[in-house]
Design an enzyme around this catalytic site. Structure first.
Site, short mmCIF file in Angstrom:
data_model
loop_
_atom_site.label_atom_id
_atom_site.label_comp_id
_atom_site.label_asym_id
_atom_site.label_seq_id
_atom_site.Cartn_x
_atom_site.Cartn_y
_atom_site.Cartn_z
N HIS A 37 -0.76 -0.16 3.55
CA HIS A 37 -0.92 0.34 2.19
C HIS A 37 -0.08 1.61 2.04
O HIS A 37 0.42 2.14 3.04
CB HIS A 37 -2.38 0.66 1.88
N HIS A 60 4.66 6.40 2.14
CA HIS A 60 5.02 5.63 3.33
C HIS A 60 3.96 4.58 3.62
O HIS A 60 2.85 4.65 3.08
CB HIS A 60 5.15 6.56 4.54
#
Length: 182
Positions: free
Chosen positions: A37, A121
């Site tokens: 995620h 990220h």
């Protein structure tokens, strides 16, 4: 007490492509692809009332616009003592605005400001005992990172157990974003 954070899901095809980077780095604990995620805002351990306030407050952001993201490189946090390997997100103004809106709404709901700079990220591995040299060799062997692009049509409120990290994460609520402007 639930531990909460907001984030963006990674589509299964993109997660599969990222999972192919797994292996070959000593001292790494690889995150399962289904737990990939992009965290927008870590909230932390909160009581049920605060959790409900957070969920209600996030409804205000559903007028944000859907957008496209691109993962375009491998990176690491920790410098000389690397602690995480990640797939980095190409600079995206819509993502930055969405994250800033999360920060504003959650502060209005009574949460403390996030102390860390937002670095979008996808965490791929937690590192323990890997040296900067090990990481450099791994990244050199990984070769060119082929960009991975996907559409973002919603953000979610996740919960997690207090654990060593890497999931499992549960989607508590989802918030659709407005469709792309024609």
């Amino acid at each position: 007490m639930p531990r909460l954070f907001t984030g963006l899901e990674i589509p299964a095809d993109v997660a599969f492509a990222l999972s192919l980077k797994r292996g070959g780095l000593q001292g790494s604990r690889w995150i399962d692809a289904e737990n990939y995620h992009i965290t927008l805002r870590f909230i932390g351990d909160v009581d049920i009332r605060t959790a409900n306030d957070v969920a209600d407050s996030l409804d205000r952001l559903s007028n944000s616009t859907a957008f496209t993201l691109k993962l375009n490189h491998l990176g690491a946090f920790g410098g000389d003592k690397p602690r995480a390997l990640y797939a980095g997100v190409e600079v995206n103004d819509t993502l930055i605005r969405l994250q800033a809106a999360h920060e504003r709404v959650l502060q209005r709901a009574g949460l403390e400001p996030e102390g860390r700079k937002f670095v979008p990220h996808v965490a791929l591995a937690r590192l323990r005992g890997a040296t900067a040299g090990d990481l450099a060799r791994f990244m050199a062997m990984a070769g060119r990172f082929e960009p991975l692009e996907f559409s973002v049509g919603r953000f979610v409120l996740y919960s997690s157990r207090d654990s060593v990290g890497g999931g499992p994460y549960v989607i508590e609520q989802s918030y659709p974003l407005a469709e792309f402007a024609a």
